[in-house]
Write an enzyme that holds these catalytic residues in place. Structure first.
Site, PDB file in Angstrom:
ATOM      1  N   GLU A 112       0.669  -1.622   4.452  1.00 26.16           N
ATOM      2  CA  GLU A 112       1.230  -0.273   4.420  1.00 26.16           C
ATOM      3  C   GLU A 112       2.573  -0.236   5.152  1.00 26.16           C
ATOM      4  OE1 GLU A 112      -0.552   4.159   5.033  1.00 26.16           O
ATOM      5  OE2 GLU A 112      -0.823   2.789   6.716  1.00 26.16           O
ATOM      6  N   ASP A 150      -2.006 -10.279   1.238  1.00 30.01           N
ATOM      7  CA  ASP A 150      -1.147  -9.461   0.378  1.00 30.01           C
ATOM      8  C   ASP A 150      -1.993  -8.761  -0.681  1.00 30.01           C
ATOM      9  OD1 ASP A 150       0.983  -8.292  -0.862  1.00 30.01           O
ATOM     10  OD2 ASP A 150       1.797 -10.129  -1.725  1.00 30.01           O
ATOM     11  N   HIS A 200       0.852  -1.187   0.000  1.00 31.03           N
ATOM     12  CA  HIS A 200       0.000   0.000   0.000  1.00 31.03           C
ATOM     13  C   HIS A 200       0.893   1.243   0.000  1.00 31.03           C
ATOM     14  CE1 HIS A 200      -3.799   2.131   0.860  1.00 31.03           C
ATOM     15  NE2 HIS A 200      -3.044   2.945   1.585  1.00 31.03           N
TER      16      HIS A 200
END
Length: 479
Positions: free
Chosen positions: A319, A310, A258
């Site tokens: 993130e 994932d 992310h």
């Protein structure tokens, strides 16, 4: 980038003691790093750290009360007292200025430094870091008449360490695979920061020659370091999923992070402009692997049961963050160095820059008790012609009714050759020693030193309650 990236500020009318205090702490710590390589920059950092601390302490308030937009993302739940203590601790570490030691001693109880027993250390909650650093000052013999207060700081530092090991009165949760678990959203930040503190405190204890005192019993310093290593091993792939949570490390790591720059194709591949919404529409929802590998990034990590998804939209787990990565670098550096003796308590203070513009009130000289022994103690007789040994008493103090003496000993190679395989015999030593390796029946070079060039010296120190120890040369070679 065309999106709004507004800057905000704090000032006397819109204070932010936590933000200014944390920045002061960071600049003070960084000034130590740059002191030798860039003295001018180091001085500038320390000067601003002084100014920011004064501002934070004088105009008190939480930063998210002034910058309210931050409440949505980085709310200051713990308040600002921990950052003020954190800044004072780092300013003392960087400058040796008694003003900041006094601040820690006088405000430890009222500002929570001695009261809060925590099980997390992170961007919001600094108390365990403060408590660990103040415990170091205590074990260095710097507490003076604040010793009772600093001992309470240390008790809370050890509360944190014991909770991480699962040997305290209130322990942290762990996944079945053994990873510290505090929350689903970016749990890894707490793993790396707690492991870093454990690494540091392990060396402090080892240097002081004492164990960690937990409710479940005493714990050797090596067990703390072993705990930190177990967490790093988990992050790097030793876990039930055999997944490395450091991008680019190992054979199985997150492929859909992310992270905007990682997930959008490079301008070198496709130079066309990507708008903010276009990035979401085209790239955010892509099921493909990241076109730009974010090598080294530590992501949020698995849930409480070691499960991990994932997916780029699974921001809680995929993130990355700088506060995940920063602590793990320190742990990796320590683990890379092996298990040699590290003298973290050795008080080597380089004179700091004098603050300007805003300056705290002149610091009184440390109230050390005048030594009753002569300042210079001749080295015992068996210095060889090639090696000179000089000892001197540097300070003394009283703790729990006992007078303690700190001795500095300089060993100099007077020959024209390189000194190797040095072995020193030390008798009548009744306390901890830093700066040499204990070989069992003798002391040798410290782990970071293999030899002593012609004309060069090494220093070691020890603390005990008696006259100077007997130091003599038992063996050496010249090459």
């Amino acid at each position: 980038m065309t999106t709004d990236r507004r800057a905000y500020k704090i000032d006397p009318s819109n204070p932010g003691s936590d933000l200014a205090g944390e920045t002061a702490a960071a600049m003070a710590a960084a000034s130590i790093v740059f002191r030798h390589s860039d003295p001018a920059y180091s001085s500038e950092l320390l000067r601003h750290a002084y100014q920011l601390f004064d501002f934070a302490d004088k105009y008190r308030g939480k930063y998210d009360g002034s910058i309210t937009v931050a409440q949505k993302y980085y709310r200051s739940i713990s308040g600002y007292n921990d950052e003020l203590l954190w800044a004072a601790a780092w300013l003392y570490q960087a400058s040796g200025n008694q003003h900041y030691l006094d601040y820690l001693g006088k405000n430890g109880d009222s500002m929570g430094g001695t009261g809060w027993g925590m099980t997390e250390f992170g961007w919001d909650v600094k108390y365990p870091g403060v408590q660990t650093l103040v415990a170091k000052f205590l074990m260095q013999g710097k507490a003076g008449h604040y010793a009772p207060v600093f001992e309470r700081y240390q008790q809370k530092a050890e509360y944190f360490m014991c909770s991480c090991l699962g040997k305290g009165s209130r322990n942290v949760q762990k996944t079945p695979g053994g990873l510290i678990f505090r929350q689903r959203w970016n749990n890894m930040q707490f793993v790396t920061s707690a492991s870093f503190l454990a690494t540091v405190y392990s060396d402090y204890l080892a240097s002081a020659g004492r164990d960690l005192k937990c409710s479940a019993g005493n714990v050797a310093p090596a067990e703390l370091l072993g705990f930190a290593k177990s967490q790093v091993d988990y992050i790097l792939g030793d876990n039930p999923r055999a997944t490395s949570y450091m991008v680019g490390y190992g054979n199985n790591y997150p492929q859909r992070v992310h992270h905007r720059a990682s997930s959008i194709v490079s301008i070198k591949v496709n130079p066309s402009f990507v708008s903010c919404r276009g990035g979401y529409a085209t790239w955010f929802s892509s099921k493909g692997s990241d076109p730009n590998l974010l090598v080294g990034a530590v992501v949020g990590g698995p849930d409480a049961y070691d499960n991990f998804g994932d997916r780029r939209d699974n921001y809680e787990q995929t993130e990355p963050a700088t506060y995940n990565n920063a602590p793990i670098l320190g742990i990796l550096a320590r683990l890379n160095a092996g298990h040699g003796g590290y003298n973290q308590l050795l008080p080597v203070i380089v004179p700091a820059a004098t603050p300007v513009v805003t300056k705290p009130s002149p610091a009184p000289k440390p109230k050390t008790i005048p030594p009753t022994k002569p300042k210079t103690t001749p080295a015992p007789a068996s210095s060889s012609g090639a090696i000179a040994i000089q000892q001197k008493l540097t300070t003394s103090w009283i703790s729990n009714g006992k007078r303690y003496y700190r001795y500095s000993t300089i060993v100099t190679n007077k020959s024209a050759k390189t000194l190797k395989n040095l072995k020193l015999s030390i008798s009548k030593l009744y306390g901890p020693l830093w700066g040499l390796t204990n070989l069992g029946n003798a002391y040798g070079f410290p782990s970071w030193l293999n030899n002593l060039a012609a004309g060069k010296s090494l220093e070691f120190v020890y603390i005990h309650t008696a006259n100077a120890a007997d130091v003599s040369v038992s063996a050496y070679t010249l090459a």
